[in-house]
Every structure is written in C-alpha cells, then in structure tokens.
Design an enzyme around this catalytic site. Structure first.
Site, PDB file in Angstrom:
ATOM      1  CE  LYS A   9      -0.764   0.380   5.016  1.00  0.00           C
ATOM      2  NZ  LYS A   9      -0.086   1.652   5.201  1.00  0.00           N
ATOM      3  CB  THR A  10       3.982   2.287   1.742  1.00  0.00           C
ATOM      4  OG1 THR A  10       3.421   2.019   3.025  1.00  0.00           O
ATOM      5  CG2 THR A  10       4.812   3.553   1.827  1.00  0.00           C
TER       6      THR A  10
ATOM      7  CG  ASP B  77      -1.246   4.812   5.161  1.00  0.00           C
ATOM      8  OD1 ASP B  77      -1.882   3.839   4.721  1.00  0.00           O
ATOM      9  OD2 ASP B  77      -0.105   4.717   5.650  1.00  0.00           O
ATOM     10  CD  GLU B  78      -2.315   1.652   8.381  1.00  0.00           C
ATOM     11  OE1 GLU B  78      -3.377   1.006   8.405  1.00  0.00           O
ATOM     12  OE2 GLU B  78      -1.194   1.119   8.311  1.00  0.00           O
TER      13      GLU B  78
ATOM     14  CD  GLN C 209      -3.255  -4.872   8.448  1.00  0.00           C
ATOM     15  OE1 GLN C 209      -2.237  -4.594   9.072  1.00  0.00           O
ATOM     16  NE2 GLN C 209      -3.293  -4.861   7.127  1.00  0.00           N
TER      17      GLN C 209
ATOM     18  NE  ARG D 215       1.791  -6.841  11.358  1.00  0.00           N
ATOM     19  CZ  ARG D 215       1.430  -6.144  10.281  1.00  0.00           C
ATOM     20  NH1 ARG D 215       2.191  -5.159   9.849  1.00  0.00           N
ATOM     21  NH2 ARG D 215       0.319  -6.430   9.632  1.00  0.00           N
TER      22      ARG D 215
END
Length: 658
Positions: free
Chosen positions: A32-33, A221-222, A252, A609
C-alpha cells in the site's frame, strides 16, 4: 511509464485513478505504501502541482518513510516542490499555525505530550481532593480524550455530566480546570490538534476555502484507524474537489478502544456513492503457510468486507506452536530458539517477540537476560526520558517565557539554588521572564533570591534571542550549554549522569532533521514532533529503545506489544501468551461480540508481521495478580488448519545452560 513497472493489475489501477473518491482495501503486505507514493508521483507527472497534494498517515515513522520514497522518485535534482506529507497531528499543527489566529491560537503554541497532560489532570484531581486510587489521572484523561475525539467541548461535557455518576462528574470538573491550565500555558494537547482545526474549518468558510484550494488531492493512509473527528477533518478538506484517496484494511482495525471507527472505511461507498473501490489482495510479505493461516483466522469475523489474500511465495515453514509449563519456561524456550536462529545466521534485529499485555514483558525480559540474548524493549520513549524532557522544557521556555510549567522544570534542572519556597513566590507572582520583575515583586525577594532569579532570567532572555538565528540542532546545543546541563551531567556528574547526557546529545541529532532553515518556525516544528512521537519512532534511531544490560548500541531482538507492532514487519515473529483469556483478552468492555472480533483482528495483525517464520507460544500456568492461573490454549489456534502447524511441548531446560 517506467515507474508503473512491477505493479500488479490492482496496484496499477489504484495509481492511475487520479480523480474522484477512491477507496483502496489493502491487505497486509500488499504494497500500500508503494501504491500511495507512486500515485503521488504519477499526479505530479500528470501536471498536478506538488503543493496541491496532501498525504496523511498515523505515525511520524510512516510519514518519514513516505516522504523519503517520494523524494527518491522525484530525484535529487528535481526542483518540484514537495507534497505535504504528515501525520494527522502534524496536519492539525500546520492548519493552526497557518490559520489559527481566527480562533485565538498563537502561531508558536506548545503541545502537551501525554505525560504533560496526565500531570495537569493529576493537579486538577488533587485540587478537588480526589485520590489517584479513587480515580486515576490516566483514566480521566482517557475519558476527556475520547470525548474530544467525538467533537465534544469541555463546557458541553460538563453540562451533560455535572449531575451524573462520580466518574463522569469529576471528569467534567477536571476537564474545565485542565482547559484553563492549557490556556494559561498557551498550549494544546494531542486531541486539540484535531478538534480545533475541525472547529475552525466548520465555523470559518473563508479558511475552509483556502485549505481546500491549497490541497486539491487528499490521501489518507490507515483509514480504518480514523476516529470521528479525523474523518470529519478529511471530509472538510476534500469537500470541494472530491479527490479523496483513502487506503486501509478493516481487518487490521485494532484501535476501537481509543475511538477509531472501522466503519469509516467499511461505509465509504455509502458516504461517496460514486466512489471506486479497489482491492489489493496479493501479499508480497509472507509465505503461503502464513497467508493461509491468517486468512483462516480473519474470515471468522462477520463485520468485514470480503477479501482473501494470496501470495506467490512458496509454502515456507509451518507455524511452530510451543506449549510451556509456565511463563518462565515459555521465556526460556523463546530465548533458546532465538539463540538457535542467530547461530543459523538470522539477524537479531529481524526477530520480534510480541505480547498482548504489558505485564508479560517481565518474564520475557528475564528469560532473555539470563540466556544472554540482547534485546530492545519498546515502551520507554526517548522523548519521555527525564533529561530529554528537561532540555525540551528549556527550549519551550526560551520560545515562550510565559510557560509556568516549563519555568518550574527548567529552574530545577539542573538545580541552581532556587528552592520550593522561592518557586512558590514566582508562581504566585505569575512572573513572566522576558518582561522582568515588577518593582513590588523585586522588593519582596531577598538579595540572594533576586540574584538567582535575575541570573536565570538572563539565560532565558539570551536563549530567546538566539532562537531567531539558529538552526534547531544548534539551538539544542546552546540550550544544553547555557542551562548548565553539560557542566552538571558531563563535567561534574557520575558515570550514570554521563550516560544520560548521551541522550541529550542525541536530541541535537534528532533536531537536525529540521535544520532546513534558522528561526523559531523550524524549532517549533521540532518541539511538536517531540511531543507527538510514538513508540515506533524509537526504531528509527540507533539504540533508540531500551536495551538489555544498558547497552543500546548492541543489535538485539525487539520486544513490543502487538498494538505497537502494527505497520512493521520482521523475518521472524514470536507471539507469546496464546492462552484463552489472555489472547483473546477478556474483560475489554461490554460489547462482547465487537471485542472478540477486534481481538481476532489483533491476532491477524500479529501473524501478518512475519515474513518467513511464526512461533506461537503459551503457558499452562501463568501467575496473574499474584496467583497461579491455569490456562487453556487460545481459541484462535483452533481457527488454523492443523496441517499448517507443528506442536511442541518440550521445555528446553536441558539445552540452555544458566
């Protein structure tokens, strides 16, 4: 276009969607980044001015990474102005510094960090004769923070709760006192940095139009982590041009307890009926076994959008589940496996040990220490250390000599013979350094007292003048010198003082990030960053987290809570405490179904993670609140196909030599 090479079909679609509201559901490890930064670069290539692009995320670490990626894509020689990339709090600070005068906010305001806020709340509680055991400052501040996050003001909260139960009534009274303290100190807290810009944009259409014209392309973002006010701020900024690009993953969403509303991303199409929705499902991070296991866990949740992650990586190792007899045995076994992994070539910094609740860290630390495994524990933030907070107090006081809290701290750090009685007189007179003592106030002080106060005042006046002509890092060095911190800690101090002085020296290195120009503006930006730093920011500094045996230079494994690990990735992940009642954690609130789903999302975050290896550990017996508690394995383990896991019940005791 070369910069689109390597993107999969969904990623490319997201990058090329340049107008209108767009929602990108990005699974863990889905890049996504890269999508966000490539889209920003694409907009600039298509002729959009970089000054008109805004990107907002949740941590300074993520914002720095995004800025670095965009700069790398633009190239060193590119004269294009950079887009504004910041955290939500950084955005709020920018809005208030630019336009805040219309609501009475000074340009160079101070920001209270959580410690400052807790102390101010504690003072208010004490004034009301409320003991901490009756109502803790942290609990009261949490209530205030949640109410601010919902857009409520102190007076409104007071009117609603003045006659309610004990906790609500006291919180209402404390909040009013707390607001007076902030006003006196010309300070804002974290929540004000969102609440005040929202209020300003809602009440001042001219300012709203300026902000909307300034940033025609808004990226968030997020998005699943936004609360009500952050979502309102986003909506206000994007209302005119509708170029709103949000990225997030409802799977998430793990911050419901602090006011985050997962519904903001789940219901995005309802608010914006013409929105495009793009789903990123390919996981580039984890092996197939890990991806399949994570899918099996998260698909049990009902309140989610359908999304199934895939990967082109190989199967990889199975998930290793270890059942220990006790928490101490669990820690011993983890230490053994880490030793084995590092002998096999695994880098210690690519290993993390996660835990659900903070109390678990004690046994884990002891196990790693006894085995001689270097580690770093996330939790004691650099900016929360006493010597660092002392230096920051001096800096803030030089920027604004009217801050009483910083005046009291600076006077005592280092000590300069100004005791509590004299400090009380200064507070009573509400002395403001830089304007000098009134004649009557001078007469009330003894000659020796007056000499000490005037000497202190001269230092502050000198520093205040220097703040206009120095870079932030230079200003830190001058503060350390003029305040006497260098002399007391380095020249005259003990070995421990000299070690602490290294943190003060590190402060200058951190401040150097803002060495783009001299003057108060960049110094204020650095002070705001210090107040808003999160635990994850510690990972960006060598030795930035507390390390075993006090040696912060040694490479070591990382210990942290699952909440703190969000957004990070490691080659090898240990998740400890996989016991029913601990993970999933019980007693989280009244909404049992919602809590269970958030706990499952938290476990999903922990699993994802890992790039290559995942170890899940649990103890049959764990001492909780002084009593042995017998535990059953976490119900989450039953969600994973048994073919993906390997169980082990050996304690490893004979292998580790103590």
């Amino acid at each position: 276009m070369k910069y689109l090479e390597g993107l999969n079909e969904a990623q490319r679609k997201a990058v090329l969607a340049v107008s209108g509201p767009i929602s990108v559901l990005a699974g863990a490890g889905s890049g996504k980044t890269r999508v966000l930064t490539t889209r920003i670069y694409h907009l600039i290539r298509e002729g959009v001015s970089a000054n008109q692009i805004l990107a907002v995320t949740f941590t300074n670490k993520a914002a720095r990474e995004m800025r670095a990626r965009v700069r790398a894509m633009l190239g060193e020689g590119d004269s294009t102005a950079a887009p504004f990339i910041a955290t939500f709090h950084g955005l709020g600070r920018e809005l208030l510094e630019s336009y805040g005068k219309v609501i009475g906010v000074e340009r160079y305001f101070s920001v209270y960090d959580r410690d400052d806020s807790e102390k101010a709340v504690a003072v208010a509680l004490k004034a009301l004769d409320i003991e901490a055991k009756e109502l803790s400052p942290r609990a009261v501040l949490g209530r205030i923070s949640r109410a601010k996050g919902e857009g409520m003001r102190a007076q409104e909260f007071y009117e609603k709760n003045a006659r309610n139960g004990f906790g609500a009534r006291i919180t209402a009274e404390v909040w009013l006192r707390y607001e007076k303290t902030l006003s006196m100190e010309k300070a804002l807290d974290f929540d004000d940095l969102i609440a005040l810009p929202v209020r300003m944009l809602e009440e001042h259409s001219d300012i709203r139009a300026l902000a909307q014209e300034r940033w025609k392309y808004v990226h968030i973002d997020e998005y699943q982590d936004t609360n009500e006010l952050q979502e309102r701020l986003t909506e206000l900024l994007a209302a005119e041009h509708k170029n709103l690009f949000v990225v997030g993953d409802g799977d998430q969403a793990i911050y419901g307890w602090r006011g985050a509303k997962m519904e903001n991303i789940l219901n995005f199409e309802r608010k914006y009926p013409d929105a495009q929705t793009i789903i990123l499902e390919r996981n580039y991070r984890s092996t197939k076994n890990l991806v399949d296991a994570a899918n099996a866990v998260i698909e049990k949740n009902k309140n989610r959008k359908e999304k199934y992650s895939t990967t082109e990586r190989g199967a990889g190792e199975p998930i290793f589940v270890h059942i220990a007899r006790s928490a101490e045995d669990e820690a011993r076994w983890i230490a053994l496996r880490i030793q084995q992994l590092t002998r096999e070539g695994q880098k210690p910094e690519e290993i993390v040990v996660l835990f659900r609740t903070n109390f678990q860290s004690r046994a884990l630390e002891e196990g790693l220490l006894r085995a001689g495994v270097p580690y770093k524990l996330l939790g004691t933030r650099f900016f929360a250390r006493k010597e660092v907070k002392d230096a920051l107090a001096w800096m803030r006081l030089a920027m604004d000599p009217s801050r009483e809290v910083d005046m009291i701290r600076a006077i005592q750090s280092p000590p300069r013979g100004i005791g509590k009685i004299l400090i009380g007189k200064l507070a009573q007179y509400q002395i403001r350094f830089g304007t000098g003592l009134a004649a009557g106030q001078r007469d009330s002080l003894r000659a020796s007292e007056l000499a000490k106060v005037e000497a202190f005042e001269r230092i502050i006046t000198e520093l205040a003048g220097a703040s206009d002509t120095l870079l932030p890092s230079e200003f830190v060095k001058l503060v350390v010198e003029k305040s006497g911190m260098r002399r007391v800690m380095l020249d005259e101090g003990s070995e421990e003082d000299r070690e602490r002085f290294e943190n003060v020296e590190e402060l200058a290195s951190v401040a150097a990030r803002h060495d783009t120009a001299v003057g108060k503006g960049n110094i204020a930006a650095f002070l705001a960053e210090a107040a808003l730093a999160s635990d994850q920011d510690e990972l960006d500094r060598p030795g930035g987290v507390s390390s075993s045996r006090g040696d912060s230079s040694r490479a070591g494994v990382t210990l942290m809570t699952v909440h703190a690990a969000k957004g990070l990735e490691f080659d090898t992940v240990f998740v400890s405490g996989m016991e029913e009642g601990l993970f999933p954690h019980q007693g989280m609130g009244n909404d049992t179904d919602r809590d269970e789903e958030e706990e499952r999302r938290l476990f999903y975050v922990a699993m994802t993670r890992a790039r290559s290896r995942l170890f899940l550990t649990l103890a049959r017996v764990r001492k909780i609140y002084g009593s042995d508690t017998y535990a059953e394995p976490s119900s989450f383990l039953a969600d994973i196909d048994g073919s993906l896991m390997v169980y082990d019940e050996t304690d490893g005791e004979s292998v580790i030599d103590y």
